[in-house]
Structure formats: C-alpha cells, structure tokens
Design a protein around this motif. Structure first.
Motif, PDB file in Angstrom:
ATOM      1  N   PRO A  80      37.275  47.722  25.658  1.00  0.00           N
ATOM      2  CA  PRO A  80      38.362  46.746  25.587  1.00  0.00           C
ATOM      3  C   PRO A  80      39.665  47.393  26.064  1.00  0.00           C
ATOM      4  N   GLY A  81      40.389  46.677  26.893  1.00  0.00           N
ATOM      5  CA  GLY A  81      41.618  47.206  27.465  1.00  0.00           C
ATOM      6  C   GLY A  81      41.452  47.702  28.887  1.00  0.00           C
ATOM      7  N   CYS A  82      40.231  47.740  29.396  1.00  0.00           N
ATOM      8  CA  CYS A  82      40.014  48.144  30.786  1.00  0.00           C
ATOM      9  C   CYS A  82      40.397  47.009  31.725  1.00  0.00           C
ATOM     10  N   LEU A  83      40.932  47.372  32.867  1.00  0.00           N
ATOM     11  CA  LEU A  83      41.221  46.409  33.923  1.00  0.00           C
ATOM     12  C   LEU A  83      39.981  46.244  34.788  1.00  0.00           C
ATOM     13  N   LEU A  84      39.715  45.031  35.215  1.00  0.00           N
ATOM     14  CA  LEU A  84      38.537  44.677  36.009  1.00  0.00           C
ATOM     15  C   LEU A  84      38.996  44.185  37.377  1.00  0.00           C
ATOM     16  N   PHE A  85      38.294  44.597  38.435  1.00  0.00           N
ATOM     17  CA  PHE A  85      38.709  44.262  39.789  1.00  0.00           C
ATOM     18  C   PHE A  85      37.568  43.637  40.594  1.00  0.00           C
ATOM     19  N   TRP A  86      37.905  42.592  41.370  1.00  0.00           N
ATOM     20  CA  TRP A  86      36.959  41.904  42.242  1.00  0.00           C
ATOM     21  C   TRP A  86      37.457  41.937  43.677  1.00  0.00           C
ATOM     22  N   SER A  87      36.547  41.777  44.617  1.00  0.00           N
ATOM     23  CA  SER A  87      36.855  41.624  46.042  1.00  0.00           C
ATOM     24  C   SER A  87      36.355  40.258  46.499  1.00  0.00           C
ATOM     25  N   GLY A  88      36.940  39.763  47.583  1.00  0.00           N
ATOM     26  CA  GLY A  88      36.434  38.547  48.211  1.00  0.00           C
ATOM     27  C   GLY A  88      36.763  37.252  47.518  1.00  0.00           C
ATOM     28  N   THR A  89      37.713  37.256  46.600  1.00  0.00           N
ATOM     29  CA  THR A  89      38.067  36.014  45.905  1.00  0.00           C
ATOM     30  C   THR A  89      39.121  35.215  46.649  1.00  0.00           C
ATOM     31  N   SER A  90      39.717  35.810  47.689  1.00  0.00           N
ATOM     32  CA  SER A  90      40.687  35.093  48.525  1.00  0.00           C
ATOM     33  C   SER A  90      40.637  35.668  49.936  1.00  0.00           C
ATOM     34  N   ASP A  91      41.358  35.051  50.826  1.00  0.00           N
ATOM     35  CA  ASP A  91      41.355  35.468  52.225  1.00  0.00           C
ATOM     36  C   ASP A  91      42.442  36.496  52.547  1.00  0.00           C
ATOM     37  N   THR A  92      43.105  37.059  51.552  1.00  0.00           N
ATOM     38  CA  THR A  92      44.203  37.989  51.793  1.00  0.00           C
ATOM     39  C   THR A  92      43.731  39.425  51.989  1.00  0.00           C
ATOM     40  N   ILE A  93      42.446  39.650  52.048  1.00  0.00           N
ATOM     41  CA  ILE A  93      41.892  40.995  52.092  1.00  0.00           C
ATOM     42  C   ILE A  93      42.390  41.824  53.282  1.00  0.00           C
ATOM     43  N   ASN A  94      42.675  41.214  54.423  1.00  0.00           N
ATOM     44  CA  ASN A  94      43.098  41.963  55.608  1.00  0.00           C
ATOM     45  C   ASN A  94      44.489  42.564  55.473  1.00  0.00           C
ATOM     46  N   THR A  95      45.277  42.100  54.532  1.00  0.00           N
ATOM     47  CA  THR A  95      46.637  42.601  54.359  1.00  0.00           C
ATOM     48  C   THR A  95      46.736  43.598  53.209  1.00  0.00           C
ATOM     49  N   ARG A  96      45.620  44.060  52.693  1.00  0.00           N
ATOM     50  CA  ARG A  96      45.631  44.930  51.518  1.00  0.00           C
ATOM     51  C   ARG A  96      45.107  46.318  51.816  1.00  0.00           C
ATOM     52  N   ARG A  97      45.579  47.283  51.046  1.00  0.00           N
ATOM     53  CA  ARG A  97      45.143  48.669  51.213  1.00  0.00           C
ATOM     54  C   ARG A  97      43.731  48.880  50.698  1.00  0.00           C
ATOM     55  N   LEU A  98      43.342  48.126  49.692  1.00  0.00           N
ATOM     56  CA  LEU A  98      41.978  48.101  49.166  1.00  0.00           C
ATOM     57  C   LEU A  98      41.476  46.672  49.287  1.00  0.00           C
ATOM     58  N   PRO A  99      40.164  46.461  49.291  1.00  0.00           N
ATOM     59  CA  PRO A  99      39.652  45.093  49.402  1.00  0.00           C
ATOM     60  C   PRO A  99      39.710  44.310  48.088  1.00  0.00           C
ATOM     61  N   VAL A 100      40.559  44.698  47.170  1.00  0.00           N
ATOM     62  CA  VAL A 100      40.659  44.067  45.849  1.00  0.00           C
ATOM     63  C   VAL A 100      41.561  42.838  45.920  1.00  0.00           C
ATOM     64  N   THR A 101      41.054  41.717  45.412  1.00  0.00           N
ATOM     65  CA  THR A 101      41.791  40.449  45.465  1.00  0.00           C
ATOM     66  C   THR A 101      41.943  39.769  44.110  1.00  0.00           C
ATOM     67  N   HIS A 102      41.395  40.366  43.046  1.00  0.00           N
ATOM     68  CA  HIS A 102      41.450  39.725  41.728  1.00  0.00           C
ATOM     69  C   HIS A 102      41.415  40.790  40.638  1.00  0.00           C
ATOM     70  N   VAL A 103      42.149  40.552  39.554  1.00  0.00           N
ATOM     71  CA  VAL A 103      42.188  41.490  38.430  1.00  0.00           C
ATOM     72  C   VAL A 103      42.223  40.719  37.114  1.00  0.00           C
ATOM     73  N   MET A 104      41.515  41.256  36.122  1.00  0.00           N
ATOM     74  CA  MET A 104      41.519  40.698  34.764  1.00  0.00           C
ATOM     75  C   MET A 104      41.435  41.844  33.762  1.00  0.00           C
ATOM     76  N   LEU A 105      41.481  41.509  32.487  1.00  0.00           N
ATOM     77  CA  LEU A 105      41.445  42.489  31.405  1.00  0.00           C
ATOM     78  C   LEU A 105      40.202  42.265  30.551  1.00  0.00           C
ATOM     79  N   TYR A 106      39.457  43.330  30.311  1.00  0.00           N
ATOM     80  CA  TYR A 106      38.269  43.236  29.462  1.00  0.00           C
ATOM     81  C   TYR A 106      38.706  43.215  28.001  1.00  0.00           C
ATOM     82  N   LEU A 107      38.281  42.211  27.255  1.00  0.00           N
ATOM     83  CA  LEU A 107      38.624  42.088  25.834  1.00  0.00           C
ATOM     84  C   LEU A 107      37.576  42.687  24.920  1.00  0.00           C
ATOM     85  N   GLY A 108      36.347  42.755  25.381  1.00  0.00           N
ATOM     86  CA  GLY A 108      35.259  43.276  24.553  1.00  0.00           C
ATOM     87  C   GLY A 108      34.183  42.233  24.365  1.00  0.00           C
ATOM     88  N   LYS A 109      33.384  42.446  23.320  1.00  0.00           N
ATOM     89  CA  LYS A 109      32.289  41.515  23.022  1.00  0.00           C
ATOM     90  C   LYS A 109      32.629  40.709  21.783  1.00  0.00           C
TER      91      LYS A 109
END
Length: 166
Positions: A80-109
């Motif tokens: 819990p408290g870790c940041l989570l990252f996704w790629s390919g959730t939007s078309d802005t990937i070409n303007t980014r240093r990493l292919p990461v386009t989405h972020v959320m926070l893990y709350l736990g189970k």
C-alpha cells in the motif's frame, strides 16, 4: 491513504489537465500530484511519465510489463502506498520520455475479500462490477494480452519510509 480516500468523497470527475479539486475534477497525474504535494512531497512532478522517472531515480521501479495477473511473483514487492504505472492509455506517448501514460496509487487488499484496490482518477475503470469515472477507488486489474494498454511497473513514493508502506 486517508487523504486519498477523503478525495473520493468530493464527487470529483475526470478532468484532463487539472490538478486542483477546486476545478471539479482532476486527471490521473493531477490527482497523484495534488495528493503528494498535500502530503509533504513537494518535489513531486506533475506528469505521469515524469512521476515514473522520479520513482526510478529516487526509489525503486519494479518493471512488470507483460504481466496479466497481480498474483504474479513480479508483484511481490507491492505494498500500500506504491505508485502504479500504465502505458498505452492515451495517444500522448510520442511526447514523453517514458511510454508511461497513466498513474494510480495502490491501496492494498480489502479486508472482506482480499481483492486488490487502487486510488486515482479515471474515465471508466470498475469497482465491484460498477463503472466509475473521476477520482475514486477502483479494482486493481491488469490489462490482458492484446489490450491497447499495458501495465508498466510500480514503486514506492520517493521519501516514504518503507516501514510505513508495508
């Protein structure tokens, strides 16, 4: 986590480009930026790929590309408290240093059923089978093979003592 859950009570919608709840909504990285800025992490970047780079440089990023289950051993360090990252959730990937386009926070189970849950802002994730939009709690599910998006990785918030994250 308490501050994140408090934001879910404000009925905030998904609003691209916003990092201020006074605007009535925020986007994914704006939500993380706002949450961390208001939790004392003043050097938090604003954009999801920059947040990921921040984690890579100052903490540890666990790459989990091509994984389709949170039960995979690649998630053994997830807390819990870790940041989570996704790629390919939007078309802005070409303007980014990493292919990461989405972020959320893990709350736990959840206590009642051990289902993994996350916090953030989204335009259409699910929680308990119901579609939700905006700043909310969501089920933590991974994209499946063939999906447009993919899970990139996760890591602790830089500067957060690890014993707090456990």
């Amino acid at each position: 986590v308490r501050k994140a859950l408090k934001l879910t009570t404000q009925n905030l919608h998904y609003q691209y480009g916003s990092s201020d709840p006074k605007n009535g909504g925020m986007d994914c990285s704006g939500t993380m930026y706002y949450l961390m800025q208001n939790s004392g992490f003043k050097d938090t970047p604003r954009q999801s790929d920059e947040i990921c780079l921040w984690v890579m440089r100052q903490a540890v990023l666990n790459l989990s590309e091509d994984k389709t289950s949170v039960k995979d051993s690649a998630f053994s360090a997830l807390r819990p408290g870790c940041l989570l990252f996704w790629s390919g959730t939007s078309d802005t990937i070409n303007t980014r240093r990493l292919p990461v386009t989405h972020v959320m926070l893990y709350l736990g189970k959840r206590r009642r059923d051990a289902k993994p849950i996350i916090f953030g802002s989204s335009e259409g994730r699910y929680f308990d089978g119901k579609r939700r939009n905006g700043v909310s709690v969501f089920d933590f599910t991974l994209p499946q093979a063939g999906d447009r998006s993919s899970f990139y990785g996760y890591g602790p918030i830089p500067g957060l003592p690890f014993d707090i994250v456990r």
